[in-house]
Design a protein around this motif. Structure first.
Motif, PDB file in Angstrom:
ATOM      1  N   MET A  11       0.797  -1.262  -0.102  1.00 15.96           N
ATOM      2  CA  MET A  11       0.068  -0.141   0.159  1.00 15.96           C
ATOM      3  C   MET A  11       0.751   1.311  -0.075  1.00 15.96           C
ATOM      4  N   VAL A  12       0.256   2.172   0.016  1.00 12.20           N
ATOM      5  CA  VAL A  12       0.843   3.785  -0.367  1.00 12.20           C
ATOM      6  C   VAL A  12       0.298   4.541   1.221  1.00 12.20           C
ATOM      7  N   ILE A  13       1.107   5.185   1.754  1.00 10.20           N
ATOM      8  CA  ILE A  13       0.416   6.217   2.892  1.00 10.20           C
ATOM      9  C   ILE A  13       0.792   7.593   2.627  1.00 10.20           C
ATOM     10  N   VAL A  39       4.473  -0.840  18.679  1.00  6.37           N
ATOM     11  CA  VAL A  39       2.990  -1.326  18.384  1.00  6.37           C
ATOM     12  C   VAL A  39       2.673  -1.121  16.955  1.00  6.37           C
ATOM     13  N   GLY A  40       3.819  -0.667  16.314  1.00 10.56           N
ATOM     14  CA  GLY A  40       3.591  -0.446  14.703  1.00 10.56           C
ATOM     15  C   GLY A  40       3.118   0.740  14.287  1.00 10.56           C
ATOM     16  N   ASN A  41       2.880   1.647  15.220  1.00  7.14           N
ATOM     17  CA  ASN A  41       2.314   3.044  14.737  1.00  7.14           C
ATOM     18  C   ASN A  41       3.543   3.468  14.034  1.00  7.14           C
ATOM     19  N   SER A  92      -1.477   4.923  12.006  1.00 12.01           N
ATOM     20  CA  SER A  92      -1.685   3.663  12.525  1.00 12.01           C
ATOM     21  C   SER A  92      -1.100   2.785  11.521  1.00 12.01           C
ATOM     22  N   PRO A  93      -0.752   1.399  11.960  1.00 18.26           N
ATOM     23  CA  PRO A  93      -0.201   0.480  11.139  1.00 18.26           C
ATOM     24  C   PRO A  93      -0.812   0.316   9.618  1.00 18.26           C
ATOM     25  N   ASP A  94      -1.841   0.483   9.854  1.00 19.50           N
ATOM     26  CA  ASP A  94      -2.800   0.426   8.289  1.00 19.50           C
ATOM     27  C   ASP A  94      -2.803   1.723   7.558  1.00 19.50           C
TER      28      ASP A  94
END
Length: 329
Positions: free
Chosen positions: A166-168, A189-191, A206-208
């Motif tokens: 994905m792209v953020i 926690v992946g943030n 967030s991680p997503d």
């Protein structure tokens, strides 16, 4: 100390590392003065990014365009000097995973180059079109976050398959949008935390990839940024942000409140000269406690790269003052 006495110090400048002589404690003698050999040939040029593992500190050097490894057990500085498929061209950001794999964002290759703990080439992420100018990288679990300053986004790859997931972000100034992102890190926690050079802030995702928080804005007072660079997070989710214009590091709590700053311009102990990368290290306290004041117990280390000046890698310790603070005599 930061803050300085008589306030209760929470952070102490410990030492700086620029060559193997700084690791061994060797001082130039009369023969060195006569022959002109004042320090070891093994030294750093322009360290840009830093990360640590047990017994090791890893840096990218913009002078030699190489990965430099500092072995704290042997007091040796060893350049990687990889060739073939692993040859580095213009390395920038670096991340060392828990298994020892080293991920290096290479701006000219337009890839992230991966080596194992022994310095052997493993793979390269990016096919030449997915990344335009990768400047930093962070790894959490099976995700590899690559900061692309040219595309104004963070590209996420699957660590095992190498496929883009994905792209953020997208170009812009609103929350969740990015303008010249330059550095990234992840917390426990992946943030994801992203420094934006031209929006003068750090954004938390967030991680997503969902926007969570923004820290800082353009300004010339504490709590704002003029030229934000490297970013790191400790185990309590406190945020550390380098500013190359202020030549300091500002520490923010998880709510974005300024807690402390340290550094300052110059080449005196504890000062900074064009700082760039930063890393927090809990694994190598035994190698640096000897530099701390006997009344100061270290909890973790902070490394800051200085691209100019004589103090290439500055080492600070965060901890607890065990005595009653008092003014120095």
């Amino acid at each position: 100390f930061y803050p300085s006495l008589p306030e209760k110090p929470r952070l102490q400048f410990l030492t700086s590392i620029s060559s193997e002589d700084d690791l061994t404690g060797k001082k130039p003698g009369l023969d060195d003065f006569i022959m002109g050999d004042k320090e070891s040939d093994v030294s750093m040029g322009r360290p840009y990014a830093v990360h640590a593992a047990k017994g090791m500190i890893y840096l990218t050097d913009r002078a030699s365009n190489d990965l430099v490894r500092i072995n704290l057990a042997t007091n040796k500085i060893v350049p990687l000097r990889a060739g073939g498929r692993g040859a580095l061209q213009v390395p920038a950001g670096i991340w060392v995973a828990e298994n020892g794999d080293t991920f290096i964002a290479d701006m000219k290759r337009k890839q992230v180059v991966v080596f194992d703990r022994d310095g052997r080439f493993v793979t390269a992420l990016g096919d030449g079109t997915q990344l335009e100018r990768p400047v930093d990288v962070a790894v959490y679990d099976e995700r590899v976050y690559v900061c692309d300053i040219q595309k104004h986004q963070v590209v996420v790859f699957d660590r095992l398959s190498g496929r883009q997931q994905m792209v953020i972000g997208k170009p812009g100034i609103k929350d969740g949008e990015l303008n010249r992102p330059s550095h990234v890190t992840v917390d426990s926690v992946g943030n994801l935390y992203v420094t934006e050079a031209m929006n003068f802030r750090v954004q938390k995702f967030s991680p997503d990839g969902s926007f969570l928080q923004r820290i800082g804005q353009a300004g010339n007072v504490l709590g704002t940024f003029a030229r934000p660079k490297g970013v790191a997070v400790d185990r309590d989710s406190n945020l550390y942000v380098v500013d190359a214009a202020f030549e300091n590091v500002q520490i923010f709590n998880p709510e974005g409140k300024l807690l402390l700053f340290f550094g300052g311009a110059g080449e005196s102990p504890g000062s900074m000269y064009l700082p760039a990368g930063i890393a927090v290290d809990y694994q190598n306290l035994e190698h640096f406690q000897k530099y701390a004041d006997p009344r100061f117990k270290l909890s973790y280390l902070i490394y800051v790269c200085n691209m100019l000046g004589s103090n290439k890698l500055s080492v600070y310790g965060f901890g607890d003052w065990l005595d009653t603070p008092r003014k120095p005599e």
